[in-house]
Structures are given as structure tokens and as C-alpha cells.
Design an enzyme around this catalytic site. Structure first.
Site, short mmCIF file in Angstrom:
data_model
loop_
_atom_site.label_atom_id
_atom_site.label_comp_id
_atom_site.label_asym_id
_atom_site.label_seq_id
_atom_site.Cartn_x
_atom_site.Cartn_y
_atom_site.Cartn_z
N ASN A 148 0.84 -1.19 0.00
CA ASN A 148 0.00 0.00 0.00
C ASN A 148 0.88 1.25 0.00
O ASN A 148 1.91 1.30 0.66
CB ASN A 148 -0.98 0.00 1.18
N ILE A 149 0.47 2.23 -0.78
CA ILE A 149 1.19 3.49 -0.92
C ILE A 149 0.21 4.61 -0.60
O ILE A 149 -0.74 4.84 -1.35
CB ILE A 149 1.75 3.66 -2.35
N GLU A 150 0.44 5.26 0.53
CA GLU A 150 -0.47 6.32 0.97
C GLU A 150 -0.09 7.68 0.38
O GLU A 150 1.00 7.86 -0.17
CB GLU A 150 -0.45 6.43 2.49
N CYS B 162 -3.95 0.66 -2.62
CA CYS B 162 -3.83 -0.52 -1.77
C CYS B 162 -2.83 -1.52 -2.34
O CYS B 162 -2.52 -1.51 -3.53
CB CYS B 162 -5.19 -1.20 -1.62
N GLU C 215 -3.19 -4.73 -2.83
CA GLU C 215 -3.80 -5.65 -3.80
C GLU C 215 -3.83 -5.04 -5.19
O GLU C 215 -3.45 -5.67 -6.18
CB GLU C 215 -5.22 -6.02 -3.37
N CYS D 284 -10.40 -4.24 0.66
CA CYS D 284 -11.42 -3.21 0.75
C CYS D 284 -12.36 -3.32 -0.45
O CYS D 284 -12.13 -4.10 -1.39
CB CYS D 284 -10.77 -1.83 0.81
N CYS E 188 -10.70 -2.68 -3.87
CA CYS E 188 -9.88 -3.82 -4.28
C CYS E 188 -10.75 -4.99 -4.73
O CYS E 188 -10.43 -5.67 -5.71
CB CYS E 188 -8.94 -4.24 -3.16
#
Length: 133
Positions: free
Chosen positions: A42-44, A53, A55, A87, A90
């Protein structure tokens, strides 16, 4: 398919998470039909809507490499005391590229995984009906 190897790769991928805001690392490992495992983290972003996310990172990477057939997905979240499932966004993306019996395994920090399918997690996918026509 060796679930232990898939989870090991998802666990490693979580180490590459960029999650300074939530402190909620997630790693994913996608098993392609040819046996290659493609990982994602995940890359915020400060603007949470721009976050990606793990996935989707794995799936988009696979598709960008020309991979179109997938066998399984493992998701690991070392910062949760419970298994973390995909989520809604995803689930939508996974359903776009897999059949309803596609296996998904997910775990939290105890590494005990839950096993499901995209059809169980995302029932009544309209694309299933379109594919059947």
C-alpha cells in the site's frame, strides 16, 4: 500452489509499504498463471483518495507486465490483530480480472490466514452475468 510461499512474499512486500499516516502496512502477493509471483504494497498519500492498496498495486503491476491470468492472492497486514480482507475498491478490481472462485487468503500479525474467494467477498458481480452471455 504453496500458500506458505505466497504469504512469505506478501509479508516481505508489507515492508515496502509507504504508510506514514495510518501506520497500517499491507503487502500482497499475486500468483500468476505462469507461476510468477508479483507483489505490491500500500502506498499512501496526504490526500487519502490518492492512496493505492497493496492488492491493486500487485494487480496493476501484473497487468502492466502483460499478465492477464491469476491463480491466487495473499494479503498480509502485520499491524492488525485480525485478518484484513480486501477493501471494496480492491474487491471491485479483483473481480474485474478473475472468476468468482478465485482464491484469496488474508492475515493479520498472527499470520493465521482466512481463506475465501472473490465470489464470497464480492457477490452479485454484474460482470459474471456479462461473461456468461
Amino acid at each position: 500452489m504453496n500458500k506458505d510461499i505466497l504469504f512469505s512474499e506478501a509479508e516481505k512486500a508489507a515492508n515496502y509499504s509507504y504508510s506514514p499516516y495510518s501506520k497500517f502496512r499491507v503487502g500482497a502477493a499475486l500468483l500468476c498463471a505462469d507461476g510468477e509471483i508479483i507483489t505490491g504494497a500500500n502506498i499512501e498519500n496526504r490526500s487519502f483518495g490518492l492512496t493505492n492498496c497493496a492488492e491493486r498495486s500487485a494487480i496493476f503491476t501484473a497487468l502492466s507486465k502483460g499478465k492477464k491470468e491469476f491463480k491466487a492472492l495473499a494479503i498480509h497486514c502485520p499491524d492488525a490483530d485480525y485478518p484484513v480482507s480486501p477493501c471494496g475498491a480492491c474487491r471491485q478490481v479483483i473481480s474485474e480480472f478473475t472468476e468468482s472462485d478465485f482464491p484469496i487468503f488474508f492475515s493479520g500479525n498472527d499470520k493465521n490466514y482466512t481463506e475465501s474467494t472473490i465470489g464470497e467477498l464480492f457477490p452479485y458481480n454484474a460482470l459474471d452475468e456479462l461473461r456468461d452471455q
